[in-house]
Each structure stands twice: as C-alpha cells, then as structure tokens.
Design an enzyme around this catalytic site. Structure first.
Site, PDB file in Angstrom:
ATOM      1  N   ARG A  19       0.836  -1.207   0.000  1.00 56.10           N
ATOM      2  CA  ARG A  19       0.000   0.000   0.000  1.00 56.10           C
ATOM      3  C   ARG A  19       0.871   1.257   0.000  1.00 56.10           C
ATOM      4  O   ARG A  19       0.567   2.230  -0.699  1.00 56.10           O
ATOM      5  CB  ARG A  19      -0.962  -0.007   1.188  1.00 56.10           C
ATOM      6  CG  ARG A  19      -2.039  -1.078   1.044  1.00 56.10           C
ATOM      7  CD  ARG A  19      -2.932  -1.134   2.257  1.00 56.10           C
ATOM      8  NE  ARG A  19      -2.134  -1.459   3.436  1.00 56.10           N
ATOM      9  CZ  ARG A  19      -2.453  -1.161   4.680  1.00 56.10           C
ATOM     10  NH1 ARG A  19      -3.571  -0.508   4.938  1.00 56.10           N
ATOM     11  NH2 ARG A  19      -1.680  -1.504   5.682  1.00 56.10           N
ATOM     12  N   ASN A  37      -6.182  -2.829   2.148  1.00 63.27           N
ATOM     13  CA  ASN A  37      -6.164  -4.290   2.159  1.00 63.27           C
ATOM     14  C   ASN A  37      -7.589  -4.812   2.093  1.00 63.27           C
ATOM     15  O   ASN A  37      -8.507  -4.210   2.640  1.00 63.27           O
ATOM     16  CB  ASN A  37      -5.494  -4.814   3.428  1.00 63.27           C
ATOM     17  CG  ASN A  37      -3.998  -4.620   3.425  1.00 63.27           C
ATOM     18  OD1 ASN A  37      -3.373  -4.474   2.385  1.00 63.27           O
ATOM     19  ND2 ASN A  37      -3.421  -4.587   4.607  1.00 63.27           N
TER      20      ASN A  37
END
Length: 95
Positions: A19, A37
């Site tokens: 990320r 996520n």
C-alpha cells in the site's frame, strides 16, 4: 477531464509494504485516492486523476513491486469519467 479507476491487485501483497508502494507511485503521478487491504488478501486501489496518469499507474503496478511482494494479477474493474465537482479525494491515502 478527471477519471476514476478501481484496481484490484492479487497475490502476496499484504504485510510487504504494497500500500505504501502504491501511495508513492500515485503521488509521483499526481493521483488522488486510496489503497486498502481486502479480506481476501488482495489490495484495492481507487484513484482519481488524468486518464494518462491512471494508465501509467496501472502499468507500473504490473511491472514494478516491493521486494517481498508477489503479484498474481492487476485488474482494472471499473474506469469512468467524473463530472466537475465529483472528485472525492484531496490526496492519496492508505486505509
């Protein structure tokens, strides 16, 4: 014109800095949105910006990765034009 794209990345992409990697790429391209996520172990990336910049992000996500990540698939699920004022993000964030 501003576009929005929803991108799903599958593989070993959680717990490996993926990320943060997405955020860095998006910021370099001047895109706004988020990376988060998913319960299935993937990452969802939602971005807003110029179509060429979104296309460049998708290509980068397919060709580059953090050292420990293993990418199985990068899939653009949705891409659409946004009308003026429909942008909902001020910056790119990690959720």
């Amino acid at each position: 014109m501003v576009f929005e794209a929803r991108i799903l990345v599958s593989g070993d992409v959680t717990g490996v800095g993926y990320r943060s990697f997405c955020k860095r790429l998006a910021q370099e391209l001047g895109l706004k949105g988020y990376a988060k996520n998913l319960p299935n172990g993937g990452v969802e990336v939602l971005v807003q910006g110029q179509k060429e910049k979104i296309d460049a992000l998708v290509q980068a996500l397919k060709q580059r990765k953090p050292f420990l990540a293993r990418i199985e698939k990068v899939q653009v699920l949705e891409q659409k034009n946004l009308r003026s004022g429909e942008e909902t993000f001020v910056y790119f964030e990690i959720q």
